[in-house]
Design an enzyme around this catalytic site. Sequence first.
Site, PDB file in Angstrom:
ATOM      1  CB  CYS A  60     -60.726   3.157  66.723  1.00 25.95           C
ATOM      2  SG  CYS A  60     -62.119   2.227  67.416  1.00 25.95           S
ATOM      3  CG  HIS A  90     -58.591   1.307  70.361  1.00 30.47           C
ATOM      4  ND1 HIS A  90     -59.036   2.234  69.451  1.00 30.47           N
ATOM      5  CD2 HIS A  90     -57.237   1.302  70.255  1.00 30.47           C
ATOM      6  CE1 HIS A  90     -57.993   2.777  68.840  1.00 30.47           C
ATOM      7  NE2 HIS A  90     -56.900   2.230  69.301  1.00 30.47           N
ATOM      8  CG  ASP A 138     -54.117   2.038  67.143  1.00 26.91           C
ATOM      9  OD1 ASP A 138     -54.871   2.457  66.248  1.00 26.91           O
ATOM     10  OD2 ASP A 138     -54.422   2.054  68.346  1.00 26.91           O
TER      11      ASP A 138
END
Length: 689
Positions: free
Chosen positions: A272, A331, A354
């Site tokens: 991530c 995250h 994202d």
Amino acid sequence: MDCDSLISEDFTMGVQIIQVNLRKKANSIAHHTSDFQNEKLVLRRGQVFHLLVVLNRPLGPQDQLMLQFITGKKNAISRHTMVELNARTSNLSQDWKATISKVSGSEVTVAVTSSPDALVGKYRLSVKCGNHTFKCEKIFLLFNPWCKEDKVFMPNEEERTEYVLNDTGYIYMGVTKQIRGKPWIFGQFEKHILNCCLSLLKPHIIKTTDMNDPVEVSRSMCTMMSSANKGVLVGNWSGDYSKGTAPYVWTSSVPILQQYYTTKMPVNFGQCWVFSGILTTALRALGIPTRSVTNFESAHDTEKNLTVDIFLDENGKTIGTMTRDSVWNFHVWNDVWMMRSDENGDNHGWQALDGTPQEISQERFRCGPAPLTAIRKGDVAVKYDTKFIFTEVNGDKLIWLVKQTPEDKKFILIAVETMSIGKNISTKAVGQDQRVDITYQYKYPEGSPEERQAMNKASNLLNKVVEHKPPTREDFYHISVTEDSVQLGDPIILTIVLKRNMVSLKNVNISCSLDLQTYTGKRVASLGVIQKTVQIQNPETEVVLTMNASSYINSLGMLDDELVIKGFAIAEVVGSNNEMVATEVSLSFLYPDFFIEMPNTARVDQPLIFTCSFKNSLPIPLTEIKFSVESLGISSMKTMDQGVLPPGKSIQFQMNCVPVKLGPSKFIIKFTSRQVKEVHAEKMVLITN
């Protein structure tokens, strides 16, 4: 001034353009693009730029001076992919304008202002005078956060500098109580980066006519970060990275994007924070204010019911076959700044985006842009993917104990945690190498009426009922763990704090199950269960549990990932009717110190020599040792393999690199091994002639 009145020449000779000077240096400085390592002129839309047209004779009264800008493949004025301007009339064309600002003999200076809503990308410029057309080199046109009429306008100069021009920063990792900054080189101005970013915005991903809209551009760029969408980076959480680079090794977006641009093949591998890092680079390159953001205790709600349900056995061990929801230690995603013309006025400003391939959104892996204002209020129906990000930062955690009875399984709700998801949402501070907490931008204070109202609003929009009453207890009302870290190689020591409603002598069984896990909650090894029965009497009692270092030390190299210790502790009053409490245990490792000696200054094109030293304080040998140095001041990362370091032994050696760029430059020196990850040092060095 009437330019024609200055000319008294013989205009019978046909006019021709000898040269068009794009004044790259002056225009680049004015447009904040002088740092781009690009041979072409880079401009920002909605802002005047100047070009010098050199003719074979002075411009005559009847001579027209026309400019044509073309982008994309299907060129038409109606599609805004072609703009034609008459510098003699100064009339607006699609909100573009060209005027003659100065005439000196046969030299004509033209001032051009593009539309603040112009399509972003590469343009072909042609200048026509009389019957002669001069084709100029291509120019780049970017978003302009300095322009009030641009949808990405950001009013604060310090924020523009941070979120558009800063080419280094930090991405935050770790666990809630042990947050650390990973230095990251964004490098949006480096060679090939701008070309790479624009090449990603292919016609099948975004229509050329949508290239004016930061919502569409950011969503499309987010799409192309992942190889799952035939984009840049291959996501890999397996722990086996033998066919590429382990995600934790990366400290810069530059080699990833440069490799993709030159090979046209996805790059192995990322997780991530790497996806976030390259997306920050790509969008800053295009002029969209962008920041990397870390959400700690980030929920991944696979059932879309606004809760994370965790099922434990009587030892406190997570039952993997039943626990489908997951909570990541952290995250990382992005925030982008823009005005949302597709939504109402309340949803302007920061938008969550994202690029990590988790969820399908409109047939592709991507998420956002979702307005932070909508996330905060629980407006989960707002575009795009607001529901998913809302549950990442707002879900309630339910802990269930599963007791096996002779007849069936019995499910006992032992904890309802409304304040454990979405903690310490972090990004780099503006103008400082420090972390700033921006949780308040994503959610109201935990437990406040506004926060519960947002949860209820989201539940109503999703047709979900939020009604999870915490279990009623006569004795216990709280359990917590004091420790949040363990020095690598030391025993695990946990101090369990029990708080009670009454003062009486009770026997309590404490069970704590610990695992070695990745940051996503993937179990690597079971470390064991600590069980203890104690007598307690006071309103507050501390109980110490210990586990030898041998329980985890030999499992550190099982996966090529940074690992943490996670688990649950359960306390139950002996002989009671399910009088129990539970809490999660989360410990990050503290690594041995790593030392460097590097000078404060160095000379360009001359070797920069520095010394590295490290001592292995662990009872096991460290294998696959590597030292690396990376900086925008050098041409590429330098790596040195050092093999194996036995227990208790030290290593000291010299490395060197050659700076190629003048000015202050941040150097990141990193130590990695199979067992120890994420040990780094930083140094600012002034590079001079």
